[in-house]
Write an enzyme that holds these catalytic residues in place. Structure first.
Site, short mmCIF file in Angstrom:
data_model
loop_
_atom_site.label_atom_id
_atom_site.label_comp_id
_atom_site.label_asym_id
_atom_site.label_seq_id
_atom_site.Cartn_x
_atom_site.Cartn_y
_atom_site.Cartn_z
N ASN A 148 -2.55 13.47 5.94
CA ASN A 148 -3.84 13.28 5.28
C ASN A 148 -4.29 14.59 4.63
OD1 ASN A 148 -4.13 14.06 8.01
ND2 ASN A 148 -6.21 13.27 8.15
N GLU A 164 -7.70 16.04 2.97
CA GLU A 164 -9.13 15.82 2.75
C GLU A 164 -9.67 16.72 1.66
OE1 GLU A 164 -10.84 16.06 6.69
OE2 GLU A 164 -9.98 14.12 7.24
N CYS A 218 -5.15 9.44 2.69
CA CYS A 218 -4.52 9.17 3.99
C CYS A 218 -3.04 9.56 3.98
CB CYS A 218 -4.62 7.68 4.33
SG CYS A 218 -6.29 7.10 4.67
N GLU A 234 -0.50 7.85 5.05
CA GLU A 234 0.39 6.76 4.66
C GLU A 234 0.55 6.70 3.15
OE1 GLU A 234 -2.15 6.73 6.71
OE2 GLU A 234 -1.98 5.21 8.28
N CYS A 281 -5.62 2.29 7.82
CA CYS A 281 -6.85 1.72 7.27
C CYS A 281 -6.52 0.57 6.31
CB CYS A 281 -7.67 2.81 6.56
SG CYS A 281 -7.03 3.26 4.93
N CYS A 293 -4.78 1.53 2.99
CA CYS A 293 -3.35 1.83 3.14
C CYS A 293 -2.54 0.57 3.35
CB CYS A 293 -3.14 2.81 4.28
SG CYS A 293 -3.65 4.49 3.88
N1 THU Z 1 -6.41 8.72 8.26
C1 THU Z 1 -5.11 8.61 7.86
O1 THU Z 1 -4.58 9.48 7.18
N2 THU Z 1 -4.42 7.53 8.26
C2 THU Z 1 -4.88 6.58 9.11
O2 THU Z 1 -4.14 5.68 9.49
C3 THU Z 1 -6.27 6.62 9.58
C4 THU Z 1 -7.10 7.71 9.03
C5 THU Z 1 -7.14 9.93 7.91
C6 THU Z 1 -8.18 9.79 6.85
C7 THU Z 1 -9.07 10.97 7.19
O3 THU Z 1 -8.53 12.15 6.61
C8 THU Z 1 -8.99 11.09 8.69
O4 THU Z 1 -7.80 10.42 9.06
C9 THU Z 1 -10.16 10.50 9.42
O5 THU Z 1 -10.41 9.22 8.98
#
Ligand code: THU
Length: 152
Positions: free
Chosen positions: A61, A63, A72, A74, A106, A109
């Protein structure tokens, strides 16, 4: 090898990855998690995507101070694979720091994964590497996909 994909030797046979192939996929998701850029959520996630040809593309991920621009793990992995010419996938492993819960992707994804078929496997892991496996079809039932656009 070029392009960041790591090829397994010998190429994994069709179906669910087994043995060393599965262990490598899980490990690559854990390694990718270590690269997560998540100063806002402090919730690192790693993903590793196994292509039909046996290559692995990982993602974490990423941000942003403009929160809604976060990406994310994925989708980061899928974007890398697609960008290198791979559109056929067999499995993805996803890892987080949660010790007592399996990470689950999520909704956004799931839809992006589903674009590339409903009959591949997603390994949802705990921090210690234990996992459960779900088909895309299970993660996103009654989904809308590219085939539906041809039905009108
Ligand atoms: N996140 C992912 O990268 N994958 C997931 O399956 C769930 C959430 C990330 C998004 C964000 O950067 C952090 O986790 C919190 O939501």
């Amino acid at each position: 090898m070029e392009g960041g994909g790591q090829r397994l030797a010998p190429v994994a046979p069709p179906g669910q990855p087994q043995g060393e192939h599965l262990r490598l996929l899980l490990r690559r998701s854990q390694e990718a998690k270590n690269c997560a850029y998540c100063p806002y959520s402090r919730f690192p996630v790693g993903a590793a995507l196994l292509t039909a040809g046996g290559e692995i593309f990982s993602g974490c991920n990423v941000e942003n101070a403009c929160y809604s621009l976060g990406m994310c793990a994925e989708r980061a992995a899928i974007q890398k694979a697609i960008s290198e010419g791979h559109t056929s996938f067999r499995a993805m492993a996803i890892t987080s720091d949660m010790r007592d819960h399996f990470i689950t992707p999520c909704g956004a994804c799931r839809q992006v994964m589903r674009e590339f078929g409903t009959d591949w496997d997603v390994y949802l892991t705990k921090a210690d590497g234990t996992y459960i496996v779900k088909r895309l079809e299970e993660l996103l039932p009654l989904s809308f996909g590219p085939e539906d656009l041809k039905k009108v």
